[in-house]
Design an enzyme around this catalytic site. Sequence first.
Site, short mmCIF file in Angstrom:
data_model
loop_
_atom_site.label_atom_id
_atom_site.label_comp_id
_atom_site.label_asym_id
_atom_site.label_seq_id
_atom_site.Cartn_x
_atom_site.Cartn_y
_atom_site.Cartn_z
N SER A 1 -29.05 4.64 -2.28
CA SER A 1 -27.79 3.91 -2.48
C SER A 1 -27.74 2.68 -1.59
CB SER A 1 -26.60 4.83 -2.18
OG SER A 1 -26.72 5.40 -0.89
N ASN B 1 -21.70 13.72 4.97
CA ASN B 1 -20.57 13.92 4.06
C ASN B 1 -19.25 13.42 4.63
OD1 ASN B 1 -22.53 15.08 2.52
ND2 ASN B 1 -21.82 17.19 2.76
N THR C 1 10.33 -11.84 -28.60
CA THR C 1 10.00 -10.43 -28.83
C THR C 1 9.13 -10.45 -30.08
OG1 THR C 1 11.97 -10.06 -30.18
CG2 THR C 1 12.19 -9.57 -27.83
N HIS C 2 8.16 -9.57 -30.14
CA HIS C 2 7.18 -9.60 -31.24
C HIS C 2 6.48 -10.96 -31.34
CE1 HIS C 2 9.42 -5.98 -32.71
NE2 HIS C 2 10.47 -6.68 -32.29
N SER D 1 -15.84 -28.71 -23.75
CA SER D 1 -16.80 -28.20 -24.72
C SER D 1 -17.98 -29.14 -24.77
CB SER D 1 -16.14 -28.11 -26.10
OG SER D 1 -17.12 -28.20 -27.11
N LYS E 1 -11.83 -31.07 -26.33
CA LYS E 1 -11.42 -29.75 -25.89
C LYS E 1 -11.18 -29.62 -24.40
CE LYS E 1 -12.32 -26.14 -28.16
NZ LYS E 1 -11.47 -25.09 -28.71
N ASN F 1 -10.55 -26.09 -22.38
CA ASN F 1 -10.43 -24.66 -22.64
C ASN F 1 -9.95 -23.88 -21.42
OD1 ASN F 1 -11.34 -24.92 -25.30
ND2 ASN F 1 -13.48 -24.86 -24.64
N GLU G 1 -9.11 -16.80 -19.66
CA GLU G 1 -9.82 -15.86 -20.55
C GLU G 1 -10.64 -14.86 -19.73
OE1 GLU G 1 -11.35 -18.14 -24.28
OE2 GLU G 1 -11.17 -19.55 -22.64
N TYR H 1 -18.78 18.53 -1.38
CA TYR H 1 -19.52 17.31 -1.72
C TYR H 1 -20.62 17.59 -2.74
CZ TYR H 1 -22.53 13.21 -1.33
OH TYR H 1 -23.27 12.09 -1.61
N GLN I 1 -21.78 9.77 -4.91
CA GLN I 1 -22.40 8.51 -4.49
C GLN I 1 -22.12 7.39 -5.51
OE1 GLN I 1 -26.27 8.31 -2.34
NE2 GLN I 1 -27.08 7.58 -4.30
N LYS J 1 -19.04 4.21 -5.21
CA LYS J 1 -18.95 2.92 -4.51
C LYS J 1 -19.10 1.70 -5.41
CE LYS J 1 -21.45 5.06 -1.31
NZ LYS J 1 -20.81 6.38 -1.52
N1 ARG Z 1 -25.33 8.11 0.20
C1 ARG Z 1 -24.49 9.25 0.14
C2 ARG Z 1 -23.21 8.94 -0.66
O1 ARG Z 1 -22.95 7.81 -0.85
C3 ARG Z 1 -24.10 9.67 1.51
C4 ARG Z 1 -23.78 11.13 1.63
C5 ARG Z 1 -25.00 11.93 1.41
N2 ARG Z 1 -24.76 13.30 1.71
C6 ARG Z 1 -25.63 14.22 1.35
N3 ARG Z 1 -25.33 15.42 1.62
N4 ARG Z 1 -26.70 13.92 0.68
O2 ARG Z 1 -22.50 9.80 -1.11
#
Ligand code: ARG
Length: 458
Positions: A24, A111, A156-157, A278, A284, A286, A291, A318, A323, A326
């Site tokens: 990660s 964790n 409205t509408h 454009s 144009k 735009n 958008e 966990y 993971q 993120k």
């Molecule tokens: N990279 C892991 C995550 O984002 C960190 C936690 C990993 N924990 C584990 N028991 N493998 O969740």
Amino acid sequence: SSNQMWGGRFASGPDAIMEEINASIGFDKKLYGQDIRGSIAHATMLAHQGIISAEDKDKIVHGLNTILSEIESGQFEFSRRLEDIHMNIEARLATLIGPAAGRLHTARSRNDQVALDFRLWVKEELQRTEKALTGLIAAFLDRAEEHAETVMPGFTHLQTAQPVTFGHHCMAYVEMIGRDRSRVRHAIEHMDESPIGAAALAGTGFPIDRHMTASALGFAGPTRNSIDTVSDRDFALEFLSIAAIAATHLSRLAEEIVIWSTPQFGFIRLSDAFSTGSSIMPQKKNPDAAELVRAKTGRINGSLIALLTVMKGLPLAYSKDMQEDKEQVFDAAESLELAVAAMTGMVRDMTIRADRMKAAAGSGYSTATDLADWLVREAGLPFRDAHHVTGRAVALAEQKTCDLADLTLEDLQSIHPQITAKVFDVLTVEASVASRTSFGGTAPNEVRKQIAWWRARN
Ligand code: ARG
């Protein structure tokens, strides 16, 4: 070779695909600042509790600060073999300070470490969001004040309904964005508990002080259940749902900007700074920024659904599935930041074409309700009868292809004998708007009261 962090029971290293799916670091390197702050707070607490020595603590803190500047100056080499930000930093710490580095992970697991780092990041992002939304509200308040008397058609509408003011319309967005901001504030309060010290899931036998780390890291206190702590991603889901609602609001504004800037509507002129040309059609201009804001909403909604789906049905505590939290949050945060900034710029920069708005406000029989209300007030008709009489006046105007105010007194009296010349006073768009003095209504003075209320809270 096997992993230096957890490789004790492993005879061989991971398959290349295992390494690729597992790593990660490509995205969680964003958490380096939070990770280092968390580790410093943890090490300081461990030393305070006599779990590690003061010397080791000093080495750890010094090493972590060195790593911080290495990362910030772009010198740090991230390694995918070390999976994530936590192990990248810890491995570097070992190179820098030797065996003392190995004491940092006492009474801690990745964790609770990742739960802490990510929560700190989301909390800071919410604080940035709060500021950005405040800026957008301020932009709207300025435009609303400037245009408290500028009449436009209310819809409205998407059909002309009744005249309103542009200031009143701006203030509708202030209400929406104000609610977004209050959701942000509540979310910050909700997540204001420190995960560190929950360890893997069960807590720890070391005599740690979770209140100490919580307050060092700026949390109101520690979380209360170690199992929940490492399984909980509500703070990320709350961020994403707040972002999705805010983006939905911005998409409606974006859509209105797109419509208003067409030659057919011509209510606004976009600033050059927020539009594009454009490559083939020289005439144009735009509304690309609007958008794209409209489209970012799809992306943010997607992130919310993605993380809800990752979390759905996950057994406690966990699992590595988490993971995947993120990238969704980082992507949504970046999209929302951009969308709010673009909208703040557009709202501040767009030219309001008051003449075009007023002309549109007066067409489409927008003051028909004013005529019906007049018949109730001045001629004593029940509203339903007044509605019917007005409908006939609209039909007559339509037949003569003119507006209501262009009908003659004779025309109107042919529909209802009690109508007098005084009725023309209520058929203008200005009179219509000025008459809507109910609390929260479109009358300029009422709108100014709402602007003052918000100014006191912005
Ligand atoms: N990279 C892991 C995550 O984002 C960190 C936690 C990993 N924990 C584990 N028991 N493998 O969740």
